[in-house]
Design a protein around this motif. Structure first.
Motif, PDB file in Angstrom:
ATOM      1  N   THR A  52     -52.557  13.487  21.590  1.00 51.16           N
ATOM      2  CA  THR A  52     -53.448  12.328  21.601  1.00 51.16           C
ATOM      3  C   THR A  52     -54.711  12.593  20.797  1.00 51.16           C
ATOM      4  O   THR A  52     -55.167  11.751  20.014  1.00 51.16           O
ATOM      5  CB  THR A  52     -53.811  11.951  23.052  1.00 51.16           C
TER       6      THR A  52
ATOM      7  N   GLU B 216     -56.230  10.743  17.441  1.00 50.92           N
ATOM      8  CA  GLU B 216     -57.584  10.191  17.364  1.00 50.92           C
ATOM      9  C   GLU B 216     -58.344  10.726  16.152  1.00 50.92           C
ATOM     10  O   GLU B 216     -59.179  10.030  15.576  1.00 50.92           O
ATOM     11  CB  GLU B 216     -58.347  10.518  18.648  1.00 50.92           C
TER      12      GLU B 216
ATOM     13  N   LYS C 136     -49.523  16.545  25.822  1.00 53.25           N
ATOM     14  CA  LYS C 136     -49.878  15.139  25.651  1.00 53.25           C
ATOM     15  C   LYS C 136     -51.338  14.991  25.235  1.00 53.25           C
ATOM     16  O   LYS C 136     -51.679  14.140  24.395  1.00 53.25           O
ATOM     17  CB  LYS C 136     -49.594  14.381  26.948  1.00 53.25           C
TER      18      LYS C 136
END
Length: 381
Positions: free
Chosen positions: A302, A306, A298
């Motif tokens: 993520t 970004e 995760k």
């Protein structure tokens, strides 16, 4: 007279993964996100069992098929965790890693000139293994828009219906893709309709994060045409023990064992003792390691979001497979290694189906992952 490699050997290039490992070995301060190996040590109880077996002098060959006590435990484990029912006496073969099992299946269950459909991108040994066995390869290129799942559409368009067998790995190395029960049922139907054997590499089965793993061998009409491969390297973090197993109908196991008994004789004895202990008393550690991988997964997904790197939500194994922001993924990976000391692997190391992508392993500690992601972001900036 000089030694020259056989044509079938000379036609296979060196592993694309090894080149980046060798470059990394020559550098300091490297964070490797390239290796497909857990950063955890094997469970302590399994290591103690290995040591105890040596101290007791249990260093002889075992039965060709592996210790019966281990085959019984494998049968119980697979029934409890993956709903697979196999007879430990007739339908399970313990091998020197899952890779040996696949090699045995290629050579024992297919003839030179037969063809095998291989879901791409794929683990680096599938295509060379088929080549060494004299088997023709039909590439089945899975697609990013399908989250690298194997679909009826790509099977049909690639000509897989003309193959004698299909080999795939889900959860997938290198992409981290998984398949639901419904998606796997579509593949099963295709295989039944076209009378394909199936070689199902399920070495990452216990590293499935967002849904339950479904083995194709549990689906109607599939057990009798499927060989399932698994082992202790990934979920149990026992890569160096080199222990795997194959599960299939008796006639398939008999044929594979015919080669195994002449080439390998038996899987490593010490590793078999460790594996019995792992199955008896280390399943909670497997659950904990899987939870840690999921946390890292995760985080990595993520961070890629970004950074603006497109990456489908990989839900298995311990790999992410982002799109490469450069046209040449190999050039990107080498520049990243040289400038930021982060090792990743270009997707083309896993076949042309991996073109335009990078394999990033999150089988390393979270602190190192955070530093690696910061370095990648700096490189992109």
């Amino acid at each position: 007279m000089t030694f020259e490699p056989a044509d079938r050997v000379d036609s296979v290039p060196p592993s694309g993964i090894r080149r980046f490992f060798e470059l990394a070995e020559e550098m300091d301060d490297i964070i490797s996100l390239g290796v497909g190996e857990p950063d955890f040590s094997a469970p302590w109880a399994a290591r103690e069992a290995a040591i105890a077996s040596l101290e007791r002098g249990q260093t002889s060959y075992t039965a060709n098929r592996g210790k019966r006590e281990l085959r019984e435990r494998i049968a119980d484990y697979e029934a409890a965790t993956h709903n697979l029912q196999y007879d430990p006496d007739e339908e399970i073969l313990v091998t020197a890693g899952a890779s040996e099992g696949l090699d045995l299946a290629f050579r024992a269950l297919l003839n030179p000139g037969d063809s095998i459909a291989i879901a791409q991108p794929c683990y680096v040994s599938y295509v060379p293994g088929a080549t060494f066995a004299g088997i023709d390869v039909i590439d089945v290129p899975t697609r990013a828009e399908d989250e690298f799942k194997l679909t009826r559409e790509v099977l049909e368009s690639s000509g897989a219906a003309d193959a004698d067998a299909l080999v795939y790995c889900y959860p997938n190395n290198p992409t981290g893709a998984t398949m639901t029960a419904e998606e796997m049922a579509s593949v099963a139907a295709f295989c039944r309709e076209n009378d394909l054997l199936v070689f199902a590499d399920e070495i990452y089965a216990d590293l499935t994060y967002e849904h339950e793993h479904t083995s194709i061998a549990t689906l109607p009409g599939m057990r009798e045409r499927t060989v399932v491969f698994n082992g202790f390297s990934k979920a149990f973090a026992m890569t160096g023990f080199r222990l795997g197993y194959a599960m299939a109908p008796p006639e398939a196991i008999q044929a594979m064992n015919r080669i195994h008994q002449y080439s390998m004789l038996s899987a490593p004895t010490t590793a078999q003792h460790a594996a019995m202990e792992a199955l008896d008393n280390c399943r909670d550690e497997v659950t904990e390691m899987a939870a840690q991988y999921d946390r890292r997964r995760k985080y990595v997904l993520t961070r890629f979001e970004e950074m603006g790197l497109d990456c489908f939500p990989a839900a298995g194994a311990f790999y992410a497979f982002p799109e490469c922001p450069w046209d040449d993924a190999s050039e990107f990976a080498e520049s990243l290694l040289q400038e930021e000391r982060v090792a990743v692997v270009p997707g083309t190391a896993f076949g042309e189906g991996g073109s335009g992508h990078l394999r990033v392993s999150y089988a390393t500690g979270l602190d190192d992952l955070k530093e690696a992601m910061a370095r990648i972001e700096s490189f992109l900036d």
